[in-house]
Design a protein around this motif. Structure first.
Motif, PDB file in Angstrom:
ATOM      1  N   GLU A   3     -10.792  25.261  20.088  1.00 47.49           N
ATOM      2  CA  GLU A   3     -11.454  24.793  18.883  1.00 47.49           C
ATOM      3  C   GLU A   3     -10.438  24.531  17.775  1.00 47.49           C
ATOM      4  O   GLU A   3      -9.478  25.263  17.587  1.00 47.49           O
ATOM      5  N   SER A   4     -10.633  23.448  17.041  1.00 47.04           N
ATOM      6  CA  SER A   4      -9.776  23.104  15.917  1.00 47.04           C
ATOM      7  C   SER A   4     -10.632  22.490  14.827  1.00 47.04           C
ATOM      8  O   SER A   4     -11.838  22.273  15.003  1.00 47.04           O
ATOM      9  N   GLU A   5     -10.020  22.190  13.704  1.00 43.50           N
ATOM     10  CA  GLU A   5     -10.758  21.609  12.586  1.00 43.50           C
ATOM     11  C   GLU A   5     -11.384  20.273  12.956  1.00 43.50           C
ATOM     12  O   GLU A   5     -12.494  19.945  12.527  1.00 43.50           O
ATOM     13  N   TYR A   8     -14.465  21.016  15.627  1.00 40.56           N
ATOM     14  CA  TYR A   8     -15.437  22.073  15.319  1.00 40.56           C
ATOM     15  C   TYR A   8     -16.793  21.461  14.959  1.00 40.56           C
ATOM     16  O   TYR A   8     -16.882  20.468  14.240  1.00 40.56           O
ATOM     17  N   SER A   9     -17.852  22.070  15.462  1.00 41.85           N
ATOM     18  CA  SER A   9     -19.209  21.654  15.123  1.00 41.85           C
ATOM     19  C   SER A   9     -20.090  22.889  14.982  1.00 41.85           C
ATOM     20  O   SER A   9     -20.160  23.706  15.902  1.00 41.85           O
TER      21      SER A   9
END
Length: 254
Positions: A3-5, A8-9
């Motif tokens: 996960e990263s910026e 991301y959800s």
């Protein structure tokens, strides 16, 4: 996938259906004795409840409170709800617990943040039911706990009561129920109203001999520097005291 910026959800995570603030509003009511002699009034610790107008628990008594919005903190939500329910905002308001037991609210996954507020009796005289309540009333602690309360509000009241009883013995919250200047007999009565099992036969002697050292209480002096006294509740005038800005680290009355 890590996960990263960028990927991301929030849809990947189940979020609560609501985060309400519930407020246990305590006050101490006073009733003058009809003996004809000067004496301390009869005092009782009471809690403010609202009667719900809507589902769920329509018609049941409950703690005042409401849902927080994404633009406010839980503390801000509690202060807003307190002001809406009582018309007061400059009072002692303290967070004490979170309630998240599954199934506690039939509307869904509700994580409630609980606060208690200490409000002087006169500030609640003009109280009125908000739009989502059909009635608002003060109950003694025993009366409130005997009611079929909504949600898990009985447990919240019990927990809040335990917290203020502990705080009454270890902090200066007694001042929230007292005038700025008071006699030590008034202070003792307030403590016993909240903590009925508290008993100290030598309370006045013990407090006057230790508080000057601890710096938590100070004698009130008049404009000439002489001790100020009051005979409002006694035939003989008694010395007036007030709390300083100091806060204790251990029990201040034991």
């Amino acid at each position: 996938m890590q996960e990263s910026e960028t990927n991301y959800s929030p849809k990947r995570y189940r979020t609560p259906d609501g985060a309400p603030a519930d407020i246990v509003i305590f006050t101490i009511t006073s009733q003058e004795k009809q003996s004809g002699k000067k004496s301390l009034p009869l005092r009782q610790l009471e809690v403010l409840l609202i009667q719900r107008k809507n589902w769920p628990f329509e018609g049941h008594w409950a703690l005042p409170g409401g849902f927080s919005s994404p633009t406010e903190s839980m503390h801000a939500c509690a202060r807003r709800e307190l002001q809406e329910e009582t018309g007061v905002d400059s009072v002692h308001l303290e967070y004490f617990n979170v309630y998240s037991e599954p199934g506690r609210d039939p509307r869904g996954w509700m994580i409630s943040h609980a606060f208690f507020a200490l409000v002087k009796e006169e500030a609640l005289v003009a109280r009125r039911a908000a739009d989502d309540a059909s009635d608002v009333r003060l109950f003694s602690i025993g009366e409130a706990l005997a009611l079929p309360l909504a949600f898990d509000h009985r447990q919240i009241i019990r927990d809040a009561l335990e917290q203020i009883r502990r705080s009454m013995m270890t902090t200066t919250i007694a001042k929230e129920f007292l005038p700025e200047e008071f006699t030590l007999s008034e202070l003792y009565q307030i403590i016993q109203t909240v903590v009925p099992e508290f008993e100290e036969k030598n309370f006045i002697r013990k407090v006057t001999s230790t508080q000057s050292r601890k710096g938590i209480l100070e004698a009130v002096l008049d404009e000439n520097g002489n001790p100020k006294s009051s005979n409002r509740y006694s035939q003989r005038a008694a010395q007036l005291y007030r709390f300083t800005q100091e806060e204790p680290t251990l029990s201040i009355y034991g």
